[in-house]
Scaffold this active site. Sequence first.
Site, mmCIF file in Angstrom:
data_model
loop_
_atom_site.group_PDB
_atom_site.id
_atom_site.type_symbol
_atom_site.label_atom_id
_atom_site.label_comp_id
_atom_site.label_asym_id
_atom_site.label_seq_id
_atom_site.Cartn_x
_atom_site.Cartn_y
_atom_site.Cartn_z
ATOM 1 N N GLU A 1 0.827 -1.205 0.000
ATOM 2 C CA GLU A 1 0.000 0.000 0.000
ATOM 3 C C GLU A 1 0.867 1.264 0.000
ATOM 4 O OE1 GLU A 1 -4.123 -0.069 0.464
ATOM 5 O OE2 GLU A 1 -2.866 -0.985 -1.072
ATOM 6 N N THR B 1 -5.732 7.877 -4.506
ATOM 7 C CA THR B 1 -5.806 7.944 -3.045
ATOM 8 C C THR B 1 -4.955 9.074 -2.488
ATOM 9 O OG1 THR B 1 -6.180 5.561 -2.942
ATOM 10 C CG2 THR B 1 -5.472 6.637 -0.917
#
Length: 310
Positions: free
Chosen positions: A130, A183
């Site tokens: 991530e 994001t």
Amino acid sequence: MKSIKASAPATVANVSCGFDIFGFAVEAPADEVIVTLTDKPGVTITKIIGDDGRLPLEASKNTCGVAVLEFLKAVNSKYGAEIILYKNLPLGSGMGSSAASSAAALVAINELHGNPLTREQLLPFAMESERIACGSAHADNVAPSLLGGFVLIRGYAPLDVATIPTPANLFCTLVHPHLELKTEDSRRVLKPTIPIKDAITQWGNIAGMVVGLMKPDYGLIQRSLNDVVAEPIRSVLIPGFYTIKEEAIKAGALGCGISGSGPTIFALSTERTIAQTVGEAMQKQFDLLQLKSDVFVSKINGEGAMILKG
């Protein structure tokens, strides 16, 4: 050498009030991988299908590649791996696309090594992937994708994760407009501090959500699906958000909010038929905005990433 096929589901992170600490898995869509052990050290991504050539094939720059590299290093494996990724989740969708890829690859490579690690022990490797995807090693997508269910990330130092029981008849509607939000861009717009009044409201909603899920108390769940921290800021990035939210609730949803960093919007309902009606109402609003969208309706997925036969 032996090959394994695995899949890992999309996820809804934040779940309105639980910014960076709540997440749950859904039944579909899901990414799939085929991982093959090799005698040659290192990780090679041989093919990615479904990304229109947008994702890097270089393992150190791809989430599933990073996750497998971290695993091989941690278990001191003498093997390498080749990966084929079937990218069924849209990129930048707010449905945990990067997390699904890494979670699927991790359960596959762990299986190929005889499952030396638990799902919880695989989490740090997925979190490192991530970091590659969005610059932050958060767990609110990778944890539910790996573990299944509704997950609470209590803390990161050390990592402390708990699964919250959910009612059997709680259904999720996901409506994904054909837009992409990165994001890191959605995180960048957030304020570094919040007023104490908003913090107290958010804490109450977080606690209310946990109690509502465990009792279960649908009225409490409904009242707790309220975000005063991220949603007011991020909503401007999603066309027609508040109108869509209003229509979802009119159609019978307990509540509605931004899935992860968006632009996908989620809603929770107490029946599948209601969840489907909610999806139609939400999609209609995107249609009026001349935005194509996809609708997914499912229960909370209690299994998470899995090994596939065949």
